[in-house]
Motif scaffolding. Structure first.
Motif, short mmCIF file in Angstrom:
data_model
loop_
_atom_site.label_atom_id
_atom_site.label_comp_id
_atom_site.label_asym_id
_atom_site.label_seq_id
_atom_site.Cartn_x
_atom_site.Cartn_y
_atom_site.Cartn_z
N GLY A 23 -1.09 7.60 -5.44
CA GLY A 23 -1.95 8.32 -4.51
C GLY A 23 -3.15 7.47 -4.11
N GLY A 24 -3.86 7.93 -3.10
CA GLY A 24 -5.04 7.21 -2.64
C GLY A 24 -4.67 5.92 -1.91
N SER A 25 -5.68 5.14 -1.56
CA SER A 25 -5.46 3.90 -0.82
C SER A 25 -6.55 2.89 -1.17
CB SER A 25 -5.46 4.16 0.69
OG SER A 25 -6.73 4.68 1.10
N LEU A 44 0.83 -1.21 0.00
CA LEU A 44 0.00 0.00 0.00
C LEU A 44 0.86 1.26 0.00
CD1 LEU A 44 -2.83 -1.13 2.46
CD2 LEU A 44 -2.94 -0.91 -0.04
N SER A 45 2.04 1.15 0.60
CA SER A 45 2.95 2.29 0.58
C SER A 45 3.43 2.56 -0.85
CB SER A 45 4.16 2.01 1.49
OG SER A 45 5.11 3.04 1.40
N ARG A 92 1.85 1.75 -3.58
CA ARG A 92 0.71 2.24 -4.35
C ARG A 92 0.45 3.73 -4.07
NH1 ARG A 92 -4.31 3.73 -4.77
NH2 ARG A 92 -5.71 2.75 -6.32
N GLU A 93 0.48 4.09 -2.80
CA GLU A 93 0.19 5.49 -2.44
C GLU A 93 1.29 6.42 -2.96
OE1 GLU A 93 -0.78 8.21 1.52
OE2 GLU A 93 -0.25 6.09 1.73
N ARG A 94 2.54 5.97 -2.89
CA ARG A 94 3.67 6.79 -3.32
C ARG A 94 3.62 7.05 -4.83
NH1 ARG A 94 7.26 3.78 -1.46
NH2 ARG A 94 8.15 2.80 -3.32
#
Length: 423
Positions: free
Chosen positions: A295-297, A287-288, A290-292
């Motif tokens: 963006g989003g979660s 998830l880190s 993906r967010e990096r």
């Protein structure tokens, strides 16, 4: 067991005293200075002693074998439940992340700046990409991946895996495993096993065994009074030693079982903790990334796996309930529909009465929520606890239900398991 020996000894003394009266004023023929009645009485006493401890050994062995089978079924069943839940969770995560990747690829796949980012994300969610976060979780829950937690749990439960916890427990209860607890116990009770306790008693009681007490009596080397006194001491001490050997063996078996239960239940819980922690670490990393990059979660459901504090085993199959069994006033209650279905009964629910009627063959059971009186084939039966609602689930007393439908029920306190046998 000393009470049984006392009764046997009293019978022996009565017989011996009678023989003594007969012999008191009469000389036996010179070539036959012994009494057949006394020899027969000693043989009978030995035979009763042998029968008692032989039957006790059989009962103890059967009990130890049953408890071993129960533990195999319980631990194997819980491991399989853990495996199924973890595999289902992995499939859920893969579906979730693969769908997410597809959407991100549709959105950014044609943009050159996102190619490496998409590649990194795809590798992170790939369970076959070595050293990736999803790979870490996948191999941790894989029972065949050497040295990982699930592999260790599987092998410790496996009685055929040398030196495992269950292997050691099986050998302890195996009378054919040399030098094991049950092996020693069986041999002490075996009159044909050289140097065993029962072997020694048999030889002392045998008038044809050279140098035995009754042989010496038959040869005229011992008087009736001396033989009687000596055999009383031998058989009394022998009964005590047999009981001590039995008690020691069953104490050792119980200790081994307790250690096995504690070890495997603790290992089961540790394995689940490792699954959870590995999963959390892998998701955090994925998830880190993906967010990096994007963006989003994502909302990810937690992994929920539990082990029932009270278990139900039917014909060596561990049952699984949405609502776990509960213990009320010393009585185990289980979900109504699940237990009736497992026992092969058809049920009818009366919403107005809040009652259930179950039928199997020629047996009909009627229970009403909150009522301590049930009916079996029209006969009123008083229950210690009534059927009742627990978390909106109809729960029924498992012992009454099972026994009413012809099953045999036992309680295994060490594992907190209701054991039901229908065959």
């Amino acid at each position: 067991m000393n009470v049984s020996w006392t009764k046997c000894k009293n019978v022996l003394f009565s017989a011996v005293l009678s023989v003594g009266v007969l012999l008191g004023g009469t000389l036996l023929p010179a070539d036959r200075a012994y009494a057949d009645d006394f020899i027969d009485e000693i043989d009978g006493m030995y035979q009763r002693l042998y029968e008692h401890y032989s039957n006790q050994y059989k009962d103890d062995y059967n009990r130890a074998s049953k408890e071993y089978d129960w533990l195999i079924a319980i631990t194997s069943g819980e491991r399989e439940r853990l495996e199924q839940a973890a595999d289902a969770d992995l499939r859920y995560l893969l579906d979730l992340f693969n769908e997410d990747f597809k959407q991100l690829d549709d959105k950014y796949g044609n943009q050159r700046d996102y190619r490496d980012k998409l590649t990194e994300y795809r590798r992170a969610i790939n369970p076959d990409y070595s050293s990736g976060p999803m790979w870490e979780y996948n191999k941790e829950i894989n029972k065949n991946y050497s040295s990982r937690s699930h592999w260790k749990l599987k092998n410790e439960i496996n009685p055929d895996y040398s030196s495992s916890t269950m292997w050691n427990y099986r050998n302890t209860t195996n009378p054919n495993y040399s030098s094991s607890t049950m092996w020693n116990y069986r041999n002490d009770m075996n009159p044909n096993y050289s140097s065993g306790l029962m072997w020694e008693l048999k030889n002392e009681s045998n008038p044809h065994y050279s140098s035995g007490t009754m042989w010496n009596y038959r040869q005229g080397n011992l008087t009736l009074a001396d033989a009687r006194k000596k055999m009383d001491e031998i058989l009394t001490k022998g009964a005590e030693e047999l009981q001590e050997a039995r008690d020691k063996a069953m104490t050792d078996v119980t200790k081994t079982r307790k250690k096995t239960v504690d070890t495997l239940f603790e290992l089961r819980d540790e394995t689940l903790d490792i699954f959870q922690s590995t999963r959390a670490k892998s998701l955090k990393e994925i998830l880190s990334i993906r967010e990096r990059h994007f963006g989003g979660s994502l909302d990810v459901k937690p992994l929920v796996i539990g082990f029932d504090p009270i278990k139900v085993l039917i014909d060596k199959k561990l049952l699984s309930f949405e609502q776990p069994p509960v213990l009320i006033d010393g009585n185990t209650l289980v979900p109504m529909r699940a237990i009736f279905e497992q026992l092969g009964a058809k049920i009818e629910w009366n919403q107005e009465e809040y009652s259930v009627t179950a039928t199997k063959g020629n047996t009909t059971i009627y229970l009403k929520i909150g009522d301590k009186q049930a009916k079996r084939n029209g006969e009123t039966i008083n229950l210690e606890v009534p059927a009742q609602l627990v978390q909106s689930n109809t729960m029924v007393p498992v012992r009454f239900i099972s026994e009413s439908l012809g099953a045999h029920v036992e309680w295994d306190d060490m594992t907190k398991t209701v054991v039901i046998e229908t065959k």
